[in-house]
Write an enzyme that holds these catalytic residues in place. Sequence first.
Site, PDB file in Angstrom:
ATOM      1  N   ASP A  42       0.832  -1.207   0.000  1.00  0.00           N
ATOM      2  CA  ASP A  42       0.000   0.000   0.000  1.00  0.00           C
ATOM      3  C   ASP A  42       0.866   1.257   0.000  1.00  0.00           C
ATOM      4  OD1 ASP A  42      -2.449  -1.166  -0.118  1.00  0.00           O
ATOM      5  OD2 ASP A  42      -2.808  -1.145   2.049  1.00  0.00           O
ATOM      6  N   LYS A 118     -14.399  -6.472   4.694  1.00  0.00           N
ATOM      7  CA  LYS A 118     -13.645  -6.704   3.465  1.00  0.00           C
ATOM      8  C   LYS A 118     -12.875  -8.004   3.671  1.00  0.00           C
ATOM      9  CE  LYS A 118     -10.599  -4.442   0.173  1.00  0.00           C
ATOM     10  NZ  LYS A 118      -9.588  -5.471  -0.003  1.00  0.00           N
ATOM     11  N   GLU A 173     -16.024 -13.484  -2.504  1.00  0.00           N
ATOM     12  CA  GLU A 173     -14.645 -13.768  -2.131  1.00  0.00           C
ATOM     13  C   GLU A 173     -14.504 -15.240  -1.729  1.00  0.00           C
ATOM     14  OE1 GLU A 173     -13.038 -11.014  -2.656  1.00  0.00           O
ATOM     15  OE2 GLU A 173     -11.168 -11.050  -1.519  1.00  0.00           O
ATOM     16  N   LYS A 299     -20.587   0.786   0.900  1.00  0.00           N
ATOM     17  CA  LYS A 299     -21.172   0.993  -0.427  1.00  0.00           C
ATOM     18  C   LYS A 299     -22.393   1.879  -0.312  1.00  0.00           C
ATOM     19  CE  LYS A 299     -19.768  -3.666  -1.650  1.00  0.00           C
ATOM     20  NZ  LYS A 299     -20.095  -5.065  -1.729  1.00  0.00           N
ATOM     21  N   CYS A 433       7.819 -31.514  30.709  1.00  0.00           N
ATOM     22  CA  CYS A 433       8.927 -32.042  31.494  1.00  0.00           C
ATOM     23  C   CYS A 433       8.351 -33.110  32.428  1.00  0.00           C
ATOM     24  CB  CYS A 433       9.556 -30.916  32.311  1.00  0.00           C
ATOM     25  SG  CYS A 433      10.692 -31.522  33.560  1.00  0.00           S
TER      26      CYS A 433
END
Length: 705
Positions: A42, A118, A173, A299, A433
């Site tokens: 970015d 997202k 996605e 949106k 242990c």
Amino acid sequence: MTTPFAVIVDAAAYAQAVEDAVKASAAYYTGGTSALDDDAYDRLVRGIAAWESEHPEQTLPESPTGKVAGGAVEGDVPHTVEMLSLDNVFSPEEFTAWTASLARRIGHDTERFSVEPKLDGLAIAARYTRGRLTRLITRGDGRAGEDVSHAIGTVEGLPAELAEPVTVEVRGEVLMTSAQFEYANEVRTSHGGAPFANPRGASAGTLRAKERAYTVPMTFFGYGLLPLADTETALADRLGGLAHSELMTLAGELGVNTTATTAVPGVTADTVEQVLARVTEIAALRAELPFGIDGIVIKADLAADQRTAGSGSRAPRWAIAYKLPAVEKITRLLEVEWNVGRTGIIAPRAVLEPVEIDGATITYATLHNPGDITRRDLRLGDHVMVHRAGDVIPRIEAPVAHLRTGDEQLIVFPEVCPRCGSAIDTSEQRWRCENGRNCHLVAALSYAAGRDQLDIEGLGHTRVVQLVEAGLVADLADLFALTRDQLLALERMGETSTDNLLAALDAAKAQPLSRVLCALGVRGTGRSMSRRIARHFATMDNIRAADTEAMRQVEGIGTEKAPSIVAELVELAPLVDKLVAAGVNMTEPGATPPAPVTDDGSASGSGSGSGSTDEGASEGGPLAGMTVVVTGAMTGALEKLSRNQMNELIERAGGRSSSSVSKKTTLVVAGEGAGSKRAKAETLGVRLATPDEFAALVADHLDPL
Ligand code: IVH
């Protein structure tokens, strides 16, 4: 915080930056691992954009700012409507500025926004013909993508058949959940492959791989629904007129998975403030989600607003990605340390070349257990992807295989306990242990003396070391046998400190069973689980008499945990006997033992014992039936209480304590500095109380601390 720009000083640096970005982007879209993490990418792209705005005539055609990322390959399937990317914002200010520019473009404030996570995966288009899934296409360069229909059947959330025989394209996605990623790496390494560096790369690689000997499941989340050329006109018209939120409801009704099934469902918001509140909420939940998100997509919800806003060549103008800080960075694995904990567990820890992730410098990361190192095929000197989200301990995902030079060294596993030299019990995933909790006695005793356990003032780490080194204590019970003369003989122990310590030890004997149990350090049980067990059984005798089945009755103890807790208690029996002999309390005030189980296996009696009611809550009390979350700083009568003591107080007053706010929460006690939990309570309409209001409510139960 705005991600800073990479500063580009001349045309040569610009050309190099474009080349680096193009390479990184290609790796990102094809499942390879980029040498740049998201943050670095970015920063680079923003630096490129800054240079281009100063020198537009020098802009290179392949620049990542001008085109849809990725690259189409010959033979790819054309998209009906271009699959665009999204522009980014990084702060509330940048987001507010974006909404203002959107308002100017459409001539009025946006009527309604949709806000959704997202998802950090790969964009895909799934074509349904008369309800049947016929084709899967990657985004490619946005205009055409690769046909990956061979993956049909391996992607959960994309049904083979929709609930109605419609012809549509679903976009969304594809990703791997954490469990799917673990499985993918397990299968891949067992077939001789290098592990994937992170879930994103794993989905990209898996989606494109044909003819694998094994299948690895992935998950789909839809975020778009559009008509295809063959879609009936009536349906096409209908889809064109629906708001984004309505399209998502329809997708869900057709059987497609959407974010509605997750802890961070898409919602609509009417104002910028509401959007930002939702951004905060999603960001707060990020660390707990079983899949990766790298931001929030906002949106314009209404179709009309979207149409008026239109799209640029790279991204729509009606949607924006609010990027969250990167949680992954690449750094180098320098060393592996093997630390023995207070219960004898030998845990590997990675020493890293320091790297900054979301404002914190990370030098160590957990490696979980030896099996994990083998599964991930880690080596010293490897470049590794480090993941840090929220307050969770950073973890290493996998080596970045293509950055290997060949000089990496195998990680050597210890053959004996690195602390005391005893043999190691490797029969379970977590090595231990054989000397158990006696191996690191100082750690076990310091923990037991801690504020949330026996709360023995004056018994800090240094004092414990002194006692152990002098051979005065070999286990927890020995503390209670210490004499005045023994203590006085120690260095830096005057009369006052000695008497104070003896008084503190005496007081500790009266601590409730829940704290004694916690002090014992039964593996798999922390503070709240110890309280639940103590309240459920009321006495140590009952706890010790419990078999696996009885232990499973305690809320939060599943089939897996119950046997190991029962086994641990057997191991601890001699120590418990010694504590009883020393006069340590073994009962839980206010708790009623469970009703005895009769021959037919059912509980006898009225069934009103705590064993058959809510664990962690005593009967009656001002908080009966309530689930309470505490956040922020406590003041007034509650000022000195630790979080653990607040939780104990809640449970004494009949309530149930919890650390996260949900629809089930009945009350949030919010002190100064309360942040996301208060915000979430407000959004969900959960009752809020100040520390003073809460203190008044539970006044009768404040005492016994
Ligand atoms: S909408 C035309 N919604 O982010 C709008 N995209 O950086 C295009 N992504 O290519 C996408 N979650 O792969 C949208 N809820 C979501 C998303 C989402 C993840 C991805 C998508 C897109 C990329 C842009």
